[in-house]
Design an enzyme around this catalytic site. Structure first.
Site, short mmCIF file in Angstrom:
data_model
loop_
_atom_site.label_atom_id
_atom_site.label_comp_id
_atom_site.label_asym_id
_atom_site.label_seq_id
_atom_site.Cartn_x
_atom_site.Cartn_y
_atom_site.Cartn_z
N ASP A 44 17.51 50.94 -22.74
CA ASP A 44 17.54 49.82 -23.69
C ASP A 44 18.76 49.92 -24.58
OD1 ASP A 44 14.28 48.89 -24.21
OD2 ASP A 44 14.69 50.77 -23.21
N ARG A 101 8.60 49.82 -38.00
CA ARG A 101 9.85 50.33 -38.59
C ARG A 101 10.12 49.81 -39.99
NH1 ARG A 101 10.75 49.30 -33.29
NH2 ARG A 101 10.26 51.20 -32.16
N ARG A 137 22.38 54.10 -25.68
CA ARG A 137 21.47 54.98 -24.93
C ARG A 137 22.11 55.43 -23.61
NH1 ARG A 137 15.14 53.18 -25.43
NH2 ARG A 137 14.37 54.08 -23.50
N TRP A 150 13.39 45.10 -29.89
CA TRP A 150 12.50 45.81 -30.81
C TRP A 150 13.19 46.61 -31.90
CZ3 TRP A 150 13.09 51.13 -29.89
CH2 TRP A 150 13.63 51.48 -28.64
N GLY A 202 8.91 45.57 -23.32
CA GLY A 202 9.75 45.39 -22.14
C GLY A 202 9.31 46.19 -20.93
N GLU A 203 8.31 47.06 -21.13
CA GLU A 203 7.77 47.82 -20.00
C GLU A 203 6.68 47.02 -19.28
OE1 GLU A 203 8.98 49.56 -22.79
OE2 GLU A 203 10.47 50.02 -21.26
#
Lengths: 556, 256
Positions: free
Chosen positions: A328, A153, A353, A265, A214-215
């Site tokens: 998230d 990013r 979200r 993130w 995080g997965e």
């Protein structure tokens, strides 16, 4: 706060001018042409703190520490935006699978610093889009999370250094003249599932970063590093250790805590006066299967306010306790000072979200407002205790999908119109949890999500932050992943999944202009800067970066 | 044609697969027909492949994979394509373990719609005459025919008799993407009916009922009406009796 910003702006302009040995018009340095030679002014913390007061620069992910992505530039207006035309396109030659080109370029002295997919990066001539240098990291073949979302990013900048995180979970300092690596530190072991995609947030003497992954069986953190040496100054774990505050919201099992998720993130924001960092945290692990982790699972799906000096937690607010939908809370927390029921309050705003728009007091973390901005069927309202009143956890028809009512892509806040703009997603999904294997190095979603692709659509929405009310919306045919930028002339720049880069009148939502870039705009928000007296607007799209400016006189 | 009206995507990552390493040295897919592996493969497919190939593997931006085995192809070739990607396309290489790729291959084979030639009632020659008299206006076979509907050159291999029957009797029950009907009202009041090929917030691209490729700016249209009904007429019993349907199906079955 506004006065403070104004004061530090004045300081910045003076500093810039002094360093460059120029008069007040620091921008005139541009006339000698762009370059990455030795005489360039170093970027200072004070300049980053001064935000967008120097119109030739964009020094941090959101443009300034407030996260508003709101430019003071006024050359492009609602009346002339129809004359906005592409002036160059940079083809990166590298692309993600199923994700986007999510970066926000930084610009200093006519040079753009751009990170791309697969840990490519470039210094580009902002006049032409032609490269000065390219950096490409040799990534290991056994990348974990980083192989499924090979995105980045953006850079952070300080002095003559650029800071970039990598898909194998390192933080690099690059020499901005050459792209050469000055130092390289490991954040965490990528083999477990750690990765990094965030644009670093540079403070006074600190580079703040977070992790992705995080997965996987990971434990999230927010880190501060010394820009000179790469030494780690502090680490805040988003999932507590055994016996630490917050661990009571988890089972009493060190292994579960050590792989509790809560990735970090998305670039946070910073209030220099309070010396607080605001940063979002991601889903608990596993994503969809919650039976192994009864409890609220702090500090997943939260906003945390950290003391910048020490990394200690000042306050937190959890948006989605015990999340089962991968919602998230990795968003840009937007800082502003708002007249709130008779008094000025320092607030932090975010569209989550989980489909709710929140306003919190950023000093104390007190919840001031929580209202749905999507037609969500998950929760009806936020209760007096600050917790969502869940009306449908899946039994009463479909829910927002795992990408949520919005996502990480940046929103924007126009402080003059006092409107918050967010790209919303309306979707319909069914969650089928399933106990996962929890193997290090392997994804650990814990179930399946079935999404009805025919039922969804996207929309740019303008929200009144005092009420959460929708002032207007503009609909897109499909759910959309483009960020938003606003400017001082009341323009809103957004985009869609079909590749349109679009300008709106911020007060009304009237569509003023669009340009078909040829590929979906997935993840980035636009940025803008002055160069040679022309306001440039840049947007990443597909695997390209496209620059726009107004047609010059006689070009019509 | 019998594509699901609603496309579904699925995301999940599955349980680790367990298979003896030696199994992979023998050649062929060690998971072929293994229900657990197929389930895991479906999940892996949903997470990594569905965005381009569609949740049901019938293709979106990427090709329909349910017809992979329509031509003689070895499983190893499919495996190698997933492993290596397709050079010059957006299909990436994969570094996932062999077990996961074989599970995806097993899943794809399990949803393969290759239908065997069956002895069924009907006279293919008569069916062909009917097709040439009616269907060919919209459907193409071996380069001959219209473009309003899907190309049927290989339809006998990729669709079962039951699926074809449903598509003929109730075409509106499921309309494939790219063939959805739309009616546009132009500034002069004239109307255009056609199939939507592409659309964004500002424009729409259609193939009209005369087979012309037409693009319109939405701002210029008086009205845009999306139709639930397929452009294909329904051939119910009173219009196409069972014997005639059998003939038509027999002919379609030869298109392989």
């Amino acid at each position: 706060m506004n006065d403070e910003f104004a004061r530090s702006r004045a300081v910045c302009v003076a500093l810039t001018a002094a360093t460059l040995g120029l008069g007040p018009a620091g921008a005139s340095a541009q006339t000698s042409g762009p370059g990455v030679g030795g005489d360039l002014a170093s970027v200072t913390y004070e300049q980053i703190r001064a935000g967008l007061s120097d119109p030739t620069r964009w020094l941090t992910y959101s443009g300034d520490y407030s996260g508003r992505r709101h430019s003071p530039l006024t050359q492009i207006t609602p009346d002339n935006v129809r004359r906005l035309v592409p002036i160059w396109t940079f083809q990166t030659g590298t692309e993600t699978r199923g994700r986007g080109f999510e970066t926000t370029p930084l610009v200093v002295d006519g040079v753009l610093y751009v990170t791309g997919s697969n840990n490519f990066a470039w210094a580009l001539d902002a006049r032409t889009g032609r490269p000065f240098w390219q950096y490409r990291r040799d990534l290991p073949e056994d990348l974990t999370y980083g192989s499924s979302a090979p995105v980045n990013r953006g850079f952070g900048i300080l002095g003559d250094r650029l800071f970039m995180v990598t898909l194998d979970a390192h933080l690099l300092a690059l020499d901005r003249r050459t792209g050469g690596v000055l130092w390289d530190v490991e954040l965490a072991d990528y083999k477990v599932g750690y990765a990094a995609t965030v644009a670093p947030l540079v403070l006074d003497g600190k580079v703040i970063v977070g992790n992705s992954g995080g997965e996987y069986t990971t434990r999230g953190f927010i880190d501060a590093y010394d820009p000179e040496t790469g030494a780690r100054l502090w680490r805040f774990h988003t999932i507590p250790g055994p016996g630490e505050p917050g661990s009571e919201t988890w089972p009493d099992d060190p292994e579960i805590l050590a792989s509790g998720g809560g990735a970090t993130w998305m670039t946070g924001t910073y209030d220099p006066d309070l010396d607080l960092i605001y940063w979002g945290t991601g889903n608990p692990n596993p994503d969809y299967y919650g039976d192994l982790r009864p409890g609220d699972n702090l500090y997943s799906n939260s906003l945390v306010a950290l003391d910048a000096e020490t990394g200690t937690l000042r306050w937190h607010y959890q948006f989605t306790p015990h999340d089962l939908h991968d919602w998230d809370s990795n968003h840009v927390p937007v800082l502003a000072d708002l007249e709130w029921r008779g008094r000025l309050r320092q607030v932090v705003m975010l569209a989550n979200r989980n489909g709710f728009f929140y306003v919190l007091d950023r000093v104390t973390g007190e919840l001031l407002l929580g209202k749905p901005f999507t037609d969500t069927t998950w929760a009806r309202e936020i209760g007096a205790d600050g917790r969502p009143i869940v009306v449908n956890d899946g039994g009463l028809g479909c829910l927002p999908d795992q990408w949520g009512g919005t996502n990480f892509y940046p929103p924007s806040f126009d402080p003059a119109l006092e409107l918050f703009y967010v790209t919303a997603r309306e979707t319909c999904a069914t969650y089928v949890p399933e106990a996962p294997a929890s193997t290090p190095g392997r994804p650990n979603m814990g179930g399946v999500v079935w999404t009805d692709q025919e039922a969804g659509y996207g929309a740019l929405r303008a929200l009144d932050p005092r009420t959460g009310q929708r002032v207007w919306e503009f609909r897109y045919p499909t759910p959309t992943f483009a960020g938003v930028m606003t400017t001082a002339t009341g323009l809103v720049f957004a985009g869609d999944h079909q590749g349109n880069f679009i300008a709106f009148e911020g007060a009304t939502g009237r569509n003023l202009w669009h340009y078909q870039t040829g590929s979906r705009i997935w993840g980035p928000g636009a940025m803008t800067h002055m160069l040679d007296g022309r306001q440039h607007v840049l947007i990443p799209s597909g695997a390209t970066l496209v620059a726009f400016a107004l047609l010059e006189d006689g070009q019509e | 044609m019998p594509m699901t009206r609603r496309r579904w995507t699925c995301v999940l990552v599955a349980a680790a697969l367990v298979a003896p390493a030696s199994a992979f040295a023998q050649g062929g897919n060690p998971y072929e027909g293994d229900p657990a592996a197929i389930r895991a493969g479906r999940a892996l497919f949903a997470n990594r492949c569905a965005e381009c190939h569609g949740a049901n593997a019938r293709g979106l931006n990427g090709p329909d994979l349910t017809v992979l085995w329509a031509r003689p192809v070895r499983d190893e070739r499919v495996f190698a394509t997933i492993r290596g990607g397709v050079s010059g396309s957006v299909m990436p290489a994969s570094s996932a373990p062999d077990q996961e790729l074989w599970a995806i291959v097993a899943y794809l084979k399990s949803v393969s719609t290759v239908s065997a030639a069956v002895d069924a009632p009907g006279d293919a020659a008569r069916g062909r005459e009917m097709f040439t008299a009616t269907c060919v206006r919209c459907h193409r076979v071996a380069g001959e025919g219209g473009t309003m509907g899907p190309d049927l050159s290989n339809i006998g291999r990729v669709r079962t008799r039951e699926q074809l029957t449903r598509s003929i009797r109730e075409p509106s029950a499921s309309v494939a993407a790219g063939f959805r009907a739309v009616t546009l009202t132009l500034p002069d009041g004239g109307q255009v009916r056609g199939a939507t090929k592409s659309e964004d917030a500002f424009s729409i691209q259609v193939v009209d009922t005369r087979g012309r490729l037409q693009g319109y700016s939405k701002a210029d249209l008086r009205e845009l009406v999306r139709e639930e009904r397929s452009l294909m007429p329904a051939f119910a019993e009173d219009r196409l009796n069972q014997a005639a349907l059998d003939d038509l199906l027999a002919y379609l079955g030869t298109l392989r």
